[in-house]
Every structure is written in structure tokens, then in C-alpha cells.
Scaffold this active site. Structure first.
Site, PDB file in Angstrom:
ATOM      1  N   GLU A   1     -16.083  -8.887  -6.156  1.00 58.10           N
ATOM      2  CA  GLU A   1     -16.446  -7.481  -6.373  1.00 58.10           C
ATOM      3  C   GLU A   1     -15.901  -6.531  -5.318  1.00 58.10           C
ATOM      4  OE1 GLU A   1     -18.509 -10.032  -6.712  1.00 58.10           O
ATOM      5  OE2 GLU A   1     -19.308  -9.915  -8.742  1.00 58.10           O
TER       6      GLU A   1
ATOM      7  N   ASP B   1      18.451  -0.192 -14.815  1.00 61.59           N
ATOM      8  CA  ASP B   1      17.030  -0.222 -15.173  1.00 61.59           C
ATOM      9  C   ASP B   1      16.476   1.153 -15.481  1.00 61.59           C
ATOM     10  OD1 ASP B   1      16.779  -2.864 -14.655  1.00 61.59           O
ATOM     11  OD2 ASP B   1      15.949  -2.602 -12.647  1.00 61.59           O
TER      12      ASP B   1
ATOM     13  N   ARG C   1      13.692  -9.270  -8.122  1.00 68.05           N
ATOM     14  CA  ARG C   1      14.854  -9.005  -8.988  1.00 68.05           C
ATOM     15  C   ARG C   1      15.802  -7.964  -8.387  1.00 68.05           C
ATOM     16  NH1 ARG C   1      14.620  -4.804 -12.184  1.00 68.05           N
ATOM     17  NH2 ARG C   1      15.781  -5.652 -13.947  1.00 68.05           N
TER      18      ARG C   1
END
Ligand code: ADE
Length: 246
Positions: A113, A164, A150
Site C-alpha cells: 500500500e 519512433d 531499445r
């Protein structure tokens, strides 16, 4: 680059490191990823890592001493330490690029939590992957690993990451592969004729189209080039005409 992930659930992360591009990047020595079980830094004989909150309230709180010992055991002078938390700065491609230039990352996954507030003072940065609450930081750490690795040299072909979405602030243009016609939908003619100047212009225009339709916020702070301005006014005229014809 070295990435060390401090977690209570290393198994949650093992799979993503054993598949596809991350697996190959690790095998090629582009980076190493070490999963560290923070539970081994508990001094408690039952290896407890959390306790009830001072002041009362629901749930358990990840203890600061456990996290502190884990960080101390694994940090080096090069480590950039990041806490995964929904209260952190919102993760973006620009941050992925920033992190890809570091020598070593330590990603710290909170769980349960919450965590002891003092843990914040042990780290250099706090990152959130979005405005939602996960059960822990593991999925967020996985996202960061994937998007950072990447970008590292030799992880994927350089041109792939340069194209991208977001890498230059626009969404990526549409891509097609064989067959040229499928169920009546055809590949745009311009992509078939080998005219690289026209193909480049088509892609830039379609990038702008996607961005203006899906993420107009990305265009707000952009310094448009002359070519982008020209294509954008063409697009706006086209979109207005489409609206009138609808
Ligand atoms: N831990 C829980 N939720 C998170 C989020 N959205 N981003 C990063 N870490 C988290």
C-alpha cells in the site's frame, strides 16, 4: 549500461528479459539487467519488509531500512537511483533518452500500500508511468527497462528508433507491408513507386495528420519547419473539406 532492479517480486520481471529485443540486447552485451530481491536485506527472521503505518490506517508500509540496505549494497558512484511511484514525474520518451545516457540505473519498486516517506531521500529521481495506481513498481520498471534498452547503441537498428512516434515530437507515420491489396484495402500508391523525395514528404504529412488528429497537444509547443507549416496548412484544408463533405 547496467540496470539493477530492486524488487520484492523478481519473478514478475524475469519473463520480459528473456524475450525478443531485451533478450538479444542482454546477450549481445549492450546492457546487463540484475534483479535484486530486497527481501534478503530484511534483518527480520521472517524476512518481513513492511510494517503497519504510524498513526494508524489501512495496509502495510515498505520499511526504509530494508530499502536503504539494498541500495547501499548495490549502488556505485555511477548509479542513478529512481523510485517507481505514481507521484513521480510523468515518464516520456524524452526521459527515456535522458536515462539511456546514464552508465547505471537502479530502479526501486515500491509495493503493497505504500512506502516509508524517508525512502524518497535515498533516490535521485521519482518516475510515474501514468496516472493510475499499479500494485507495485515492477510493471513500471519493466516499461522503463524496455523503452531505455531499445535506445541503446546496437540494441535495434538506429533508424528504427529514430522513426519512433515521439522521438522527434510527432506520432509515427503509417507503415505497410505485403500484400499490396488486402480485403479491398490498398497500400498508398506513393510508397510503391520508389520516389524517395515523395515518400519522405508523404510520411511527414501523415505523421502530422496522425498527430493533429490524435495528439494535437504535441503540436502546441513545436517549432514547425517551413515544410511542416506548408504540409500542415494543406492538411488543415483537406480536413476542413472532409468535414464539409461529411
Ligand atoms: N507504482 C504504482 N503505480 C505506479 C505508476 N503509475 N508509476 C510508477 N510506479 C508505480
Amino acid at each position: 549500461m547496467k540496470i539493477k532492479i530492486l524488487t520484492l517480486f523478481p519473478n514478475m520481471l524475469e519473463g520480459i528479459l528473456k524475450e525478443s529485443i531485451l533478450k538479444r540486447a542482454i546477450e549481445k552485451g549492450v546492457c546487463s539487467v540484475e534483479l535484486i530481491d530486497m527481501r534478503q536485506y530484511s534483518l527480520d527472521k521472517h524476512h518481513h519488509v513492511d510494517d503497519t503505518p504510524y498513526g494508524g490506517g489501512a495496509g502495510m508500509v515498505l520499511a526504509c531500512d530494508v530499502v536503504d540496505r539494498a541500495i547501499t549494497a548495490h549502488r556505485t558512484a555511477q548509479s542513478f537511483k529512481i523510485l517507481m511511484t505514481p507521484q513521480g514525474r510523468p515518464f516520456q520518451q524524452t526521459i527515456a533518452k535522458e536515462l539511456a545516457s546514464k552508465e547505471e540505473l537502479i530502479l526501486i519498486c515500491g509495493h503493497y500500500e505504500g512506502f516509508d516517506e524517508r525512502i524518497r531521500s535515498y533516490v535521485d529521481d521519482e518516475i510515474s508511468i501514468g496516472d493510475y495506481v499499479l500494485t507495485g513498481g515492477e510493471l513500471a520498471a519493466a516499461v522503463i527497462c524496455d523503452s531505455v534498452i531499445r535506445l541503446l547503441d546496437n540494441a535495434i537498428r538506429k533508424e528504427s528508433s529514430e522513426d519512433d512516434s515521439f522521438s522527434d515530437g510527432l506520432l509515427e507515420y503509417p507503415q505497410y507491408t505485403r500484400p499490396v491489396e488486402y480485403k479491398g484495402c490498398t497500400v498508398p500508391e506513393v510508397l510503391l513507386n520508389g520516389n524517395h523525395k515523395l515518400i519522405r514528404e508523404f510520411r511527414l504529412k501523415e505523421s502530422l495528420r496522425k498527430t493533429i488528429l490524435r495528439r494535437p497537444d504535441l503540436l502546441k509547443n513545436r517549432n514547425l519547419t517551413k515544410e511542416e507549416e506548408r504540409l500542415l496548412s494543406m492538411l488543415q484544408a483537406e480536413l476542413a473539406a472532409d468535414k464539409n463533405n461529411a
